[in-house]
Design an enzyme around this catalytic site. Structure first.
Site, PDB file in Angstrom:
ATOM      1  N   SER A  81      10.192  38.571  16.215  1.00  0.00           N
ATOM      2  CA  SER A  81       9.618  38.464  17.550  1.00  0.00           C
ATOM      3  C   SER A  81       8.096  38.659  17.589  1.00  0.00           C
ATOM      4  CB  SER A  81      10.315  39.473  18.468  1.00  0.00           C
ATOM      5  OG  SER A  81       9.619  39.660  19.656  1.00  0.00           O
ATOM      6  N   ARG A 140       8.282  49.972  -0.140  1.00  0.00           N
ATOM      7  CA  ARG A 140       9.250  49.744   0.945  1.00  0.00           C
ATOM      8  C   ARG A 140       9.784  51.083   1.455  1.00  0.00           C
ATOM      9  NH1 ARG A 140       9.841  45.257   3.538  1.00  0.00           N
ATOM     10  NH2 ARG A 140      12.013  45.821   3.882  1.00  0.00           N
ATOM     11  N   TRP A 152       4.544  51.641   6.287  1.00  0.00           N
ATOM     12  CA  TRP A 152       3.831  52.155   7.471  1.00  0.00           C
ATOM     13  C   TRP A 152       3.456  53.626   7.312  1.00  0.00           C
ATOM     14  CZ3 TRP A 152       2.014  48.827  11.047  1.00  0.00           C
ATOM     15  CH2 TRP A 152       2.583  47.550  11.102  1.00  0.00           C
ATOM     16  N   GLY A 199       8.108  48.074  15.344  1.00  0.00           N
ATOM     17  CA  GLY A 199       7.437  47.195  14.388  1.00  0.00           C
ATOM     18  C   GLY A 199       6.818  47.974  13.235  1.00  0.00           C
ATOM     19  N   ASP A 252       8.352  50.395  10.993  1.00  0.00           N
ATOM     20  CA  ASP A 252       9.662  50.938  10.641  1.00  0.00           C
ATOM     21  C   ASP A 252       9.679  52.395  10.162  1.00  0.00           C
ATOM     22  OD1 ASP A 252       9.582  48.224  10.893  1.00  0.00           O
ATOM     23  OD2 ASP A 252      10.716  47.770   9.099  1.00  0.00           O
ATOM     24  N   GLU A 284       0.934  41.465   2.878  1.00  0.00           N
ATOM     25  CA  GLU A 284       1.543  42.063   4.067  1.00  0.00           C
ATOM     26  C   GLU A 284       0.721  43.289   4.510  1.00  0.00           C
ATOM     27  OE1 GLU A 284       5.539  43.151   3.114  1.00  0.00           O
ATOM     28  OE2 GLU A 284       6.182  43.320   5.204  1.00  0.00           O
TER      29      GLU A 284
END
Ligand code: 9YW
Length: 404
Positions: free
Chosen positions: A31, A186, A334, A153, A155, A377
């Site tokens: 999204s 990750r 994040w 967004g 995580d 990313e």
């Protein structure tokens, strides 16, 4: 830099009616990615930017929510976990992501005016914001609550550690993401287990009940207030009354400052609605209220942004977590690395608040880092080294926008 490389990435990641964030790691439509992607596509092909957003909104639920993933029917279900079989919601997930879409719709229209597009998207955006306002105000403070870390967004943000600790991790599923990404970059297995548990509980409630993770995120809410400001401009362009949107934006901005701002800290923190307490982590979400032009506390927030915790202008991009925190990790998702969408948003905020030199420095750094990392990313704020997947769509799209 010219736009050729970035444009080629967007071409390669285009599925025909939407763009995947990454061919390998995220092979469907996400999204908020689509909104950022449209911001770049509008300079290359406004028609494709409109198509991107129309495709996303074609998957909007009857209750107004815009799902965080729209699954591509042509991609094997085992390519991403949790896939459509997990969500049991047709071709979508049942969660949401930050409401950056109105801003994107307006920007696409500005690149190439199209009243028909604007008129078609406007009622859908109204329904989307109504869903958030009426179905998600769990705390009764006029703010939207998210019910899953994926909804932010961001995580595995350290701001979610407290509320997440209440959740018992699910086991017995296979992570697909680790086949395409370095495990050290990750979220951990334990966090992933908690994400799956929360998503399954929410699904089993018919995507209605507030579960163990209920959080008022300053980033999500600031982007909603900004989206309402964009809605006012869209309404003006359509010749409709716009004042309701300006008032809605002002209400959210007021609630943000009254309930999530800590003046001693000079920062916006997330609230754990279940305990009522603010979560203590300084994360990049707390900087996002800078996107609001009328933010009274902007000078104090800018002082925090340029201080030792984020060192804006002295490091690469905008770190996702406090550089001085004991658990700052420059590589893990994040929990430290700089993400390009956050850099782009904070740059908008700097422009609103008259910080032009800092905005230019951030822009130059984002462009250089995007190119040097192969459109990664995210990157290490200290070294600029790329992490996560490469040829990432929003990194490429926002590069195109910054070059325009
Ligand atoms: C995941 C697609 C999404 C982004 C999120 C990001 C990540 C999905 O990728 O979440 O599998 O962890 O955190 O912001 O929309 O790019």
């Amino acid at each position: 830099m010219d736009v050729t490389r970035a444009a080629a990435i967007l071409d390669r990641n285009w599925l025909g009616s939407s763009t995947v964030p990454s061919r390998s790691l995220y092979p469907h439509q996400w999204s908020w990615d689509s909104a950022f992607i449209a911001l770049g596509l509008r300079h290359l092909s406004p028609a494709r930017a409109r198509r991107e957003l129309r495709t996303l909104f074609a998957a909007q639920w009857a209750d107004g929510r815009v799902p965080h993933i729209v699954f591509d029917p042509g991609t094997p279900p085992e390519a991403y976990f949790p896939g459509p079989g997990f969500w049991r919601a047709g071709r979508t997930s049942g969660l949401v992501q930050p409401p950056v879409h109105a801003r994107a719709v307006l920007a696409v229209h500005e690149a190439e005016p199209d009243q028909e597009f604007l008129a078609a998207l406007y009622p859908k955006l109204v329904a989307w914001h109504d869903y958030l306002r009426t179905r998600r105000d769990a705390g009764g403070r006029g703010l939207v609550a998210i019910v899953h870390p994926w909804e932010s967004g961001m995580d595995n943000s350290p701001a979610w550690d407290g509320p997440l600790a209440r959740v018992t991790p699910s086991t017995g599923f296979v992570r697909r993401d680790l086949a395409h990404g370095d495990a050290a970059d990750r979220p951990s297995d334990e966090d992933y287990g908690r994400y799956v548990r929360l998503a399954a509980d929410y699904r089993d409630s018919g995507y209605r009940a507030f579960g163990e993770f209920v959080v008022e995120d300053p980033g999500f809410n600031a982007l909603l207030a900004d989206a309402e400001l964009a809605m006012a401009e869209i309404a003006d362009a359509l010749g409709l009354p716009s004042s309701g949107h300006r008032e809605a934006a002002a209400r959210v901005a007021k609630a943000l400052q009254e309930t999530l701002w800590d003046s001693a800290a000079g920062f916006f923190f997330a609230r754990d609605v279940r305990t009522g307490a603010l979560t203590p982590a300084y994360t990049c979400a707390g900087l996002l209220p800078l996107v609001l032009p009328d933010l009274g506390v902007a000078p104090a927030l800018l002082a925090t942004a340029t201080g030792p915790r984020f060192r804006l202008g002295q490091v690469h991009g905008v770190p996702s977590h406090d550089l001085t925190a004991a658990d700052f990790d420059p590589a893990r998702y994040w929990r430290g690395p700089s993400w390009f969408n956050v850099g782009w948003l904070v740059r908008q905020g700097l422009l609103h608040h008259g910080e032009h030199a800092l905005a230019d420095r951030l822009r130059d750094d984002l462009l250089a880092t995007a190119e040097e990392t192969g459109f990664a990313e995210y990157c290490d704020p200290f070294t600029g080294e790329g992490h996560g997947t490469r040829s990432f769509s929003w990194t490429a799209a926002l590069t195109v926008d910054l070059l325009a």
